[in-house]
Design a protein around this motif. Structure first.
Motif, PDB file in Angstrom:
ATOM      1  N   THR A  84      64.261  63.852 -11.240  1.00  0.00           N
ATOM      2  CA  THR A  84      63.920  62.953 -10.140  1.00  0.00           C
ATOM      3  C   THR A  84      63.020  63.600  -9.099  1.00  0.00           C
ATOM      4  O   THR A  84      62.176  62.931  -8.496  1.00  0.00           O
ATOM      5  CB  THR A  84      65.187  62.434  -9.437  1.00  0.00           C
ATOM      6  N   HIS A  85      63.232  64.914  -8.828  1.00  0.00           N
ATOM      7  CA  HIS A  85      62.428  65.613  -7.833  1.00  0.00           C
ATOM      8  C   HIS A  85      62.708  67.101  -7.930  1.00  0.00           C
ATOM      9  O   HIS A  85      63.611  67.534  -8.651  1.00  0.00           O
ATOM     10  CB  HIS A  85      62.689  65.076  -6.421  1.00  0.00           C
ATOM     11  N   PHE A  86      61.924  67.874  -7.187  1.00  0.00           N
ATOM     12  CA  PHE A  86      61.960  69.320  -7.355  1.00  0.00           C
ATOM     13  C   PHE A  86      62.740  70.042  -6.259  1.00  0.00           C
ATOM     14  O   PHE A  86      62.362  71.136  -5.849  1.00  0.00           O
ATOM     15  CB  PHE A  86      60.537  69.878  -7.480  1.00  0.00           C
ATOM     16  N   HIS A  87      63.828  69.477  -5.815  1.00  0.00           N
ATOM     17  CA  HIS A  87      64.808  70.270  -5.074  1.00  0.00           C
ATOM     18  C   HIS A  87      65.737  70.916  -6.092  1.00  0.00           C
ATOM     19  O   HIS A  87      66.124  70.288  -7.084  1.00  0.00           O
ATOM     20  CB  HIS A  87      65.559  69.402  -4.078  1.00  0.00           C
ATOM     21  N   LEU A  88      66.094  72.168  -5.834  1.00  0.00           N
ATOM     22  CA  LEU A  88      66.709  73.022  -6.853  1.00  0.00           C
ATOM     23  C   LEU A  88      67.962  72.416  -7.470  1.00  0.00           C
ATOM     24  O   LEU A  88      68.206  72.582  -8.679  1.00  0.00           O
ATOM     25  CB  LEU A  88      67.043  74.386  -6.247  1.00  0.00           C
ATOM     26  N   ASP A  89      68.765  71.698  -6.678  1.00  0.00           N
ATOM     27  CA  ASP A  89      70.023  71.175  -7.202  1.00  0.00           C
ATOM     28  C   ASP A  89      69.823  70.049  -8.202  1.00  0.00           C
ATOM     29  O   ASP A  89      70.791  69.568  -8.795  1.00  0.00           O
ATOM     30  CB  ASP A  89      70.953  70.726  -6.068  1.00  0.00           C
ATOM     31  N   HIS A  90      68.563  69.664  -8.447  1.00  0.00           N
ATOM     32  CA  HIS A  90      68.274  68.606  -9.416  1.00  0.00           C
ATOM     33  C   HIS A  90      67.486  69.097 -10.631  1.00  0.00           C
ATOM     34  O   HIS A  90      67.356  68.351 -11.598  1.00  0.00           O
ATOM     35  CB  HIS A  90      67.522  67.453  -8.734  1.00  0.00           C
ATOM     36  N   TRP A  91      66.990  70.316 -10.589  1.00  0.00           N
ATOM     37  CA  TRP A  91      66.220  70.792 -11.740  1.00  0.00           C
ATOM     38  C   TRP A  91      66.494  72.259 -12.111  1.00  0.00           C
ATOM     39  O   TRP A  91      66.031  72.746 -13.147  1.00  0.00           O
ATOM     40  CB  TRP A  91      64.712  70.641 -11.483  1.00  0.00           C
ATOM     41  N   GLY A  92      67.283  72.982 -11.309  1.00  0.00           N
ATOM     42  CA  GLY A  92      67.382  74.430 -11.458  1.00  0.00           C
ATOM     43  C   GLY A  92      67.779  74.933 -12.823  1.00  0.00           C
ATOM     44  O   GLY A  92      67.363  76.025 -13.236  1.00  0.00           O
ATOM     45  N   ASP A  93      68.587  74.167 -13.569  1.00  0.00           N
ATOM     46  CA  ASP A  93      69.024  74.660 -14.878  1.00  0.00           C
ATOM     47  C   ASP A  93      67.972  74.469 -15.972  1.00  0.00           C
ATOM     48  O   ASP A  93      68.211  74.862 -17.126  1.00  0.00           O
ATOM     49  CB  ASP A  93      70.345  74.008 -15.293  1.00  0.00           C
ATOM     50  N   LEU A  94      66.800  73.944 -15.618  1.00  0.00           N
ATOM     51  CA  LEU A  94      65.703  74.011 -16.587  1.00  0.00           C
ATOM     52  C   LEU A  94      65.306  75.458 -16.851  1.00  0.00           C
ATOM     53  O   LEU A  94      64.834  75.790 -17.943  1.00  0.00           O
ATOM     54  CB  LEU A  94      64.477  73.240 -16.074  1.00  0.00           C
ATOM     55  N   VAL A  95      65.504  76.322 -15.868  1.00  0.00           N
ATOM     56  CA  VAL A  95      65.101  77.731 -16.033  1.00  0.00           C
ATOM     57  C   VAL A  95      65.935  78.416 -17.112  1.00  0.00           C
ATOM     58  O   VAL A  95      65.377  78.931 -18.104  1.00  0.00           O
ATOM     59  CB  VAL A  95      65.157  78.481 -14.692  1.00  0.00           C
TER      60      VAL A  95
END
Length: 240
Positions: free
Chosen positions: A58-69
């Motif tokens: 949805t957006h690039f704040h860490l709590d929404h995408w961080g586990d892509l790393v």
């Protein structure tokens, strides 16, 4: 259509909780957001490595995408190497944003080997994992943020990600079977600096949209809810 709450913590995790991640299953498997803790929870549930058809951020704040790393590292060098490459749907300009983070965190060269990277456009429906997904631009401080309306033609799930109150929530959640609506705040923020909602605002948005069921997400455990307001919890499963 099946919905599993993998994680629903706000920007700080609840005790033993995972941050934003919602698995929608039908003919395929679609993961909405992938915050810290979500990959571990998926591995715990499924064993080995998650097998999803698509991930939408949805957006690039860490709590929404961080586990892509760690997903990229695990699918490059670990047990995820033999799993089929899922689609990754990012906000407009998101491919460049992810690559920029990747250059700093040493995963840029692996992104396209792990994911089939796509960008969605505001208001334009795209197909992912057998669902039709419509991104609706919402209001979250200065961050470009999109809610997701997901349908299989018979049932609809609406997911805010993060947002302040906005008339666009009516478009997102109109007549949805389930409305996953954030309610991070105990009380509204100042009018000139809004990015989240209170529980009262989430309830009002759900009623205005005519959603069948409101499920409050992204709310700290420390903040109580009225008894008639349903709070999501990690591991919750809904069959539509």
């Amino acid at each position: 259509m099946k919905l599993t709450v993998i994680g629903c913590s706000p920007a700080w995790p609840t005790p033993a909780g995972a941050q934003s991640g919602y698995l929608v299953e039908g003919t395929g498997r679609l993961l909405l957001d992938c915050g810290p803790g979500v990959l571990s929870r998926l591995r715990e549930r499924e064993g080995g490595w998650p097998n999803v058809d698509a991930v939408a951020i949805t957006h690039f704040h860490l709590d929404h995408w961080g586990d892509l790393v760690p997903w990229i590292f695990g699918a490059s060098y670990g047990v995820g190497r033999d799993v089929a490459r899922p689609q990754l749907w990012l906000p407009p300009g998101g491919a460049g944003t992810l690559r920029a983070f990747g250059r700093q965190l040493a995963f840029a060269d692996a992104i396209e080997h792990v994911f089939d990277v796509n960008e969605y456009a505001e208001g334009t429906t795209f197909s992912a994992a057998g669902f039709e997904v419509t991104p609706v631009k919402l209001a979250h401080y200065e961050e470009a943020t999109f809610g997701m309306r997901v349908t299989d033609g018979a049932h609809t799930i609406a997911y805010t990600g993060d947002t302040a109150p906005t008339p666009r929530l009516d478009e997102l959640a109109r007549d949805a079977d389930v409305f996953l609506c954030e309610a991070t705040l105990a009380k509204p923020e100042p009018a000139d600096d809004r990015g989240h909602m209170s529980a009262d605002e989430a309830v009002a948005a759900s009623r205005e949209a005519g959603a069948n069921r409101l499920l409050v997400i992204h709310r700290p455990d420390e903040l109580a809810l009225e008894p008639d307001v349903e709070r999501a919890y990690d591991g919750q499963v809904l069959e539509l």
